[in-house]
Design a protein around this motif. Sequence first.
Motif, PDB file in Angstrom:
ATOM      1  N   PHE A 176       0.848  -1.192   0.000  1.00  0.00           N
ATOM      2  CA  PHE A 176       0.000   0.000   0.000  1.00  0.00           C
ATOM      3  C   PHE A 176       0.890   1.250   0.000  1.00  0.00           C
ATOM      4  CE2 PHE A 176      -3.149  -3.046   1.467  1.00  0.00           C
ATOM      5  CZ  PHE A 176      -4.287  -2.633   0.785  1.00  0.00           C
ATOM      6  N   ASP A 177       0.467   2.266  -0.752  1.00  0.00           N
ATOM      7  CA  ASP A 177       1.255   3.491  -0.824  1.00  0.00           C
ATOM      8  C   ASP A 177       0.386   4.589  -1.402  1.00  0.00           C
ATOM      9  OD1 ASP A 177       4.008   4.736  -0.616  1.00  0.00           O
ATOM     10  OD2 ASP A 177       3.504   5.162  -2.718  1.00  0.00           O
ATOM     11  N   PRO A 178       0.342   5.765  -0.792  1.00  0.00           N
ATOM     12  CA  PRO A 178       0.954   6.102   0.490  1.00  0.00           C
ATOM     13  C   PRO A 178       0.130   5.545   1.649  1.00  0.00           C
ATOM     14  CG  PRO A 178      -0.313   7.967  -0.330  1.00  0.00           C
ATOM     15  CD  PRO A 178      -0.417   6.895  -1.375  1.00  0.00           C
ATOM     16  N   VAL A 179       0.713   5.532   2.817  1.00  0.00           N
ATOM     17  CA  VAL A 179       0.004   5.109   4.023  1.00  0.00           C
ATOM     18  C   VAL A 179       0.103   6.218   5.058  1.00  0.00           C
ATOM     19  CG1 VAL A 179      -0.097   3.434   5.904  1.00  0.00           C
ATOM     20  CG2 VAL A 179       0.548   2.670   3.605  1.00  0.00           C
ATOM     21  N   SER A 180      -1.024   6.573   5.636  1.00  0.00           N
ATOM     22  CA  SER A 180      -1.027   7.608   6.667  1.00  0.00           C
ATOM     23  C   SER A 180      -1.845   7.111   7.855  1.00  0.00           C
ATOM     24  CB  SER A 180      -1.649   8.882   6.096  1.00  0.00           C
ATOM     25  OG  SER A 180      -1.862   9.814   7.126  1.00  0.00           O
ATOM     26  N   VAL A 181      -1.218   7.060   9.011  1.00  0.00           N
ATOM     27  CA  VAL A 181      -1.893   6.542  10.205  1.00  0.00           C
ATOM     28  C   VAL A 181      -2.082   7.666  11.211  1.00  0.00           C
ATOM     29  CG1 VAL A 181      -1.666   4.998  12.205  1.00  0.00           C
ATOM     30  CG2 VAL A 181      -0.984   4.203   9.930  1.00  0.00           C
ATOM     31  N   SER A 182      -3.261   7.735  11.804  1.00  0.00           N
ATOM     32  CA  SER A 182      -3.453   8.701  12.890  1.00  0.00           C
ATOM     33  C   SER A 182      -4.050   8.006  14.101  1.00  0.00           C
ATOM     34  CB  SER A 182      -4.352   9.856  12.447  1.00  0.00           C
ATOM     35  OG  SER A 182      -5.616   9.381  12.075  1.00  0.00           O
ATOM     36  N   PRO A 183      -3.506   8.305  15.281  1.00  0.00           N
ATOM     37  CA  PRO A 183      -4.054   7.723  16.497  1.00  0.00           C
ATOM     38  C   PRO A 183      -5.337   8.456  16.878  1.00  0.00           C
ATOM     39  CG  PRO A 183      -2.216   9.183  17.020  1.00  0.00           C
ATOM     40  CD  PRO A 183      -2.342   9.166  15.529  1.00  0.00           C
ATOM     41  N   ARG A 184      -6.292   7.723  17.428  1.00  0.00           N
ATOM     42  CA  ARG A 184      -7.557   8.308  17.901  1.00  0.00           C
ATOM     43  C   ARG A 184      -7.725   7.896  19.350  1.00  0.00           C
ATOM     44  NH1 ARG A 184     -10.274   9.772  12.807  1.00  0.00           N
ATOM     45  NH2 ARG A 184      -8.444   9.811  11.466  1.00  0.00           N
ATOM     46  N   MET A 185      -7.368   8.773  20.244  1.00  0.00           N
ATOM     47  CA  MET A 185      -7.427   8.388  21.653  1.00  0.00           C
ATOM     48  C   MET A 185      -8.781   8.706  22.284  1.00  0.00           C
ATOM     49  SD  MET A 185      -5.177   9.467  24.976  1.00  0.00           S
ATOM     50  CE  MET A 185      -3.656   8.653  24.527  1.00  0.00           C
ATOM     51  N   VAL A 186      -9.336   7.713  22.937  1.00  0.00           N
ATOM     52  CA  VAL A 186     -10.493   7.942  23.794  1.00  0.00           C
ATOM     53  C   VAL A 186      -9.916   8.345  25.149  1.00  0.00           C
ATOM     54  CG1 VAL A 186     -12.520   6.936  24.882  1.00  0.00           C
ATOM     55  CG2 VAL A 186     -11.771   6.114  22.639  1.00  0.00           C
ATOM     56  N   TYR A 187     -10.230   9.564  25.572  1.00  0.00           N
ATOM     57  CA  TYR A 187      -9.772  10.050  26.869  1.00  0.00           C
ATOM     58  C   TYR A 187     -11.020  10.310  27.711  1.00  0.00           C
ATOM     59  CZ  TYR A 187      -8.350  13.216  30.517  1.00  0.00           C
ATOM     60  OH  TYR A 187      -8.180  13.793  31.743  1.00  0.00           O
ATOM     61  N   ALA A 188     -11.166   9.583  28.801  1.00  0.00           N
ATOM     62  CA  ALA A 188     -12.410   9.683  29.574  1.00  0.00           C
ATOM     63  C   ALA A 188     -12.126  10.028  31.034  1.00  0.00           C
ATOM     64  CB  ALA A 188     -13.182   8.375  29.493  1.00  0.00           C
ATOM     65  N   ASP A 189     -12.418  11.278  31.416  1.00  0.00           N
ATOM     66  CA  ASP A 189     -12.417  11.634  32.842  1.00  0.00           C
ATOM     67  C   ASP A 189     -13.838  12.033  33.213  1.00  0.00           C
ATOM     68  OD1 ASP A 189     -12.865  14.390  32.240  1.00  0.00           O
ATOM     69  OD2 ASP A 189     -10.708  14.757  32.092  1.00  0.00           O
ATOM     70  N   SER A 190     -14.072  12.405  34.468  1.00  0.00           N
ATOM     71  CA  SER A 190     -15.460  12.568  34.908  1.00  0.00           C
ATOM     72  C   SER A 190     -16.143  13.801  34.314  1.00  0.00           C
ATOM     73  CB  SER A 190     -15.559  12.562  36.428  1.00  0.00           C
ATOM     74  OG  SER A 190     -14.783  13.595  36.965  1.00  0.00           O
ATOM     75  N   SER A 191     -15.409  14.615  33.567  1.00  0.00           N
ATOM     76  CA  SER A 191     -16.074  15.703  32.844  1.00  0.00           C
ATOM     77  C   SER A 191     -16.717  15.179  31.558  1.00  0.00           C
ATOM     78  CB  SER A 191     -15.075  16.819  32.510  1.00  0.00           C
ATOM     79  OG  SER A 191     -14.148  16.396  31.523  1.00  0.00           O
ATOM     80  N   ARG A 192     -16.495  13.900  31.237  1.00  0.00           N
ATOM     81  CA  ARG A 192     -17.043  13.317  30.009  1.00  0.00           C
ATOM     82  C   ARG A 192     -17.832  12.049  30.364  1.00  0.00           C
ATOM     83  NH1 ARG A 192     -11.946  14.217  25.792  1.00  0.00           N
ATOM     84  NH2 ARG A 192     -11.105  16.030  26.832  1.00  0.00           N
ATOM     85  N   PRO A 193     -18.955  12.219  31.075  1.00  0.00           N
ATOM     86  CA  PRO A 193     -19.682  11.073  31.621  1.00  0.00           C
ATOM     87  C   PRO A 193     -20.163  10.080  30.553  1.00  0.00           C
ATOM     88  CG  PRO A 193     -20.972  13.103  31.833  1.00  0.00           C
ATOM     89  CD  PRO A 193     -19.594  13.502  31.421  1.00  0.00           C
ATOM     90  N   ARG A 194     -20.443  10.565  29.353  1.00  0.00           N
ATOM     91  CA  ARG A 194     -20.922   9.672  28.299  1.00  0.00           C
ATOM     92  C   ARG A 194     -19.820   8.686  27.894  1.00  0.00           C
ATOM     93  NH1 ARG A 194     -21.141  10.684  22.870  1.00  0.00           N
ATOM     94  NH2 ARG A 194     -22.556   9.364  21.653  1.00  0.00           N
ATOM     95  N   VAL A 200     -12.204  22.325  34.462  1.00  0.00           N
ATOM     96  CA  VAL A 200     -10.945  21.714  34.032  1.00  0.00           C
ATOM     97  C   VAL A 200     -11.210  20.907  32.764  1.00  0.00           C
ATOM     98  CG1 VAL A 200      -9.092  20.084  34.605  1.00  0.00           C
ATOM     99  CG2 VAL A 200     -10.096  21.526  36.406  1.00  0.00           C
ATOM    100  N   SER A 201     -10.377  21.129  31.760  1.00  0.00           N
ATOM    101  CA  SER A 201     -10.528  20.386  30.512  1.00  0.00           C
ATOM    102  C   SER A 201      -9.165  19.847  30.098  1.00  0.00           C
ATOM    103  CB  SER A 201     -11.090  21.323  29.442  1.00  0.00           C
ATOM    104  OG  SER A 201     -11.028  20.702  28.188  1.00  0.00           O
ATOM    105  N   VAL A 202      -9.083  18.534  29.950  1.00  0.00           N
ATOM    106  CA  VAL A 202      -7.800  17.906  29.615  1.00  0.00           C
ATOM    107  C   VAL A 202      -7.890  17.297  28.220  1.00  0.00           C
ATOM    108  CG1 VAL A 202      -6.208  16.020  30.177  1.00  0.00           C
ATOM    109  CG2 VAL A 202      -7.200  17.413  32.020  1.00  0.00           C
ATOM    110  N   SER A 203      -6.859  17.502  27.423  1.00  0.00           N
ATOM    111  CA  SER A 203      -6.817  16.822  26.123  1.00  0.00           C
ATOM    112  C   SER A 203      -5.473  16.122  25.960  1.00  0.00           C
ATOM    113  CB  SER A 203      -7.051  17.801  24.977  1.00  0.00           C
ATOM    114  OG  SER A 203      -6.065  18.798  24.967  1.00  0.00           O
ATOM    115  N   PRO A 204      -5.529  14.867  25.490  1.00  0.00           N
ATOM    116  CA  PRO A 204      -4.281  14.147  25.235  1.00  0.00           C
ATOM    117  C   PRO A 204      -3.638  14.643  23.948  1.00  0.00           C
ATOM    118  CG  PRO A 204      -6.165  12.794  24.622  1.00  0.00           C
ATOM    119  CD  PRO A 204      -6.725  14.070  25.184  1.00  0.00           C
ATOM    120  N   ARG A 205      -2.323  14.676  23.919  1.00  0.00           N
ATOM    121  CA  ARG A 205      -1.580  15.069  22.712  1.00  0.00           C
ATOM    122  C   ARG A 205      -0.598  13.956  22.407  1.00  0.00           C
ATOM    123  NH1 ARG A 205      -2.730  20.912  22.338  1.00  0.00           N
ATOM    124  NH2 ARG A 205      -4.605  20.944  23.644  1.00  0.00           N
TER     125      ARG A 205
END
Lengths: 276, 276
Positions: free
Chosen positions: A192-210, B195-200
């Motif tokens: 495969f060419d080109p290849v581009s990868v991006s990380p998608r982080m789920v970051y969950a603290d209590s400000s993000r209850p969903r 407080v709002s945190v984002s991962p980088r």
Amino acid sequence: MEVIEKTYVHGYGSRENARLQDQADALAELLHSDTAFPAGSRVLEAGCGTGAQTVTLAQRSPGASFTSIDISGDFLAEAGRKAKAAGLRNVQFRQADIFQLDFGPESFDHVFVCFVLEHLSRPAEALCILKRLLKPGGTMTVIEGDHGSATFHPDSFAARRAIQCQVELQKRAGGNALIGRELYPLLKRVGFDPVSVSPRMVYADSSRPRLVEGFTKNTFTAMIKGIRGAALAAGLIDDDVFDKGIEDLVRTAGPDGVFCYTFFKAFAGSGRIRGG
Amino acid sequence: MEVIEKTYVHGYGSRENARLQDQADALAELLHSDTAFPAGSRVLEAGCGTGAQTVTLAQRSPGASFTSIDISGDFLAEAGRKAKAAGLRNVQFRQADIFQLDFGPESFDHVFVCFVLEHLSRPAEALCILKRLLKPGGTMTVIEGDHGSATFHPDSFAARRAIQCQVELQKRAGGNALIGRELYPLLKRVGFDPVSVSPRMVYADSSRPRLVEGFTKNTFTAMIKGIRGAALAAGLIDDDVFDKGIEDLVRTAGPDGVFCYTFFKAFAGSGRIRGG
């Protein structure tokens, strides 16, 4: 598709289906917001499972026509119900094995693979097969998780050991729960060419209850909980350590907890230019 | 500021300075692109070190006036040289200890802290002290790394063990190399709101040679390499395992390698509304 059906590998059973749907809802934006296929294009979704991603995909690209395949007839029946309930008219479902496809070469403009390679013992071979189905100038989208990316507060040795059991069980079933980080070299290796990868982080603290509810508790912790019997039966861990690990994972969904998990998304070109 | 000066804790020595500058260049965009302070505002940079972030900060907010403090006179001298070379006119440097500051309450509109809390044995206390310096409606920006977030391909037990030595040494020096994931509960606990945190995440595969060179090799692997003597002296690891770990980390910078590391950035309100 070579999903090996074991009770301890996630993806099977009706409670598992509910869990996967929860995950799909919470993650659709993070994973799919930058995926849209042009009107008129033909897209193969290889390994659609119960259609958790199919509805999102097809709704976001109403002008494209999708062929969604899976090796499991039960899964396809469920995917079909979801598609019908969502009123989709641009998806055809077919029962098929990725390693024994009867599509002709260059049948598709795009191939989409999500949470599939992690279950395969020969992911590079699967990618080779799928690559041949792409028209010149065609593209491949791959999304996979990586259980080794799980990072949480409070940190916990027991929780890390419990997660490691899932990695080990998936390995014994022929899969790779750490495949996310490996997408770039895997896709490059098969041309495969080109290849581009991006990380998608789920970051969950209590400000993000969903996300705490939908991901930390109902997706990740539920998945690890689900392998208890298999992990103990395989002698991978003592029951008290495992149970402490689950307790500690639940704790990361508490008011002062934090949970992080990274998916990796790859966009890859077929390596052949349109008209070339 | 309570940076404990040990040869094995990164941040000291001229080769270390070069390394930190490399890191700053490669990461400035990822970490600082969304930080800009309004013209006329007063900003405290607490723990500026050798000024690796100071130049970026001050250039991005030319109308703000910065007070950059550090406990180390040598570091401040280097920071001053950098600021002069960059032609900065909006930064004042002062030698000071975060735990013994003589600024009056409500002296600043913003406080900026980057790669500092990881070195402190009492990070919550430091945040409390800094919070009192904020005007009502003022804001705090905190950026910290998290060595437990390092994820790489090929995976390596030895490399993970070598990294764990750095975590352990930093812990013995009173610090916390895993503090990034903890920023949200830490800031909430001392009354910051909201407080709002984002991962980088730094994601480096061979399609991103600048990051591979600047981060995987010259920042992260160099840092772990630098603790070899201390880790062996402390009996934390055998020399052959450590050396294999370094070899494996270098391998993640190769053509088929991948390296991921996550910084966490927090924006926090003082908890008191302007005019309240």
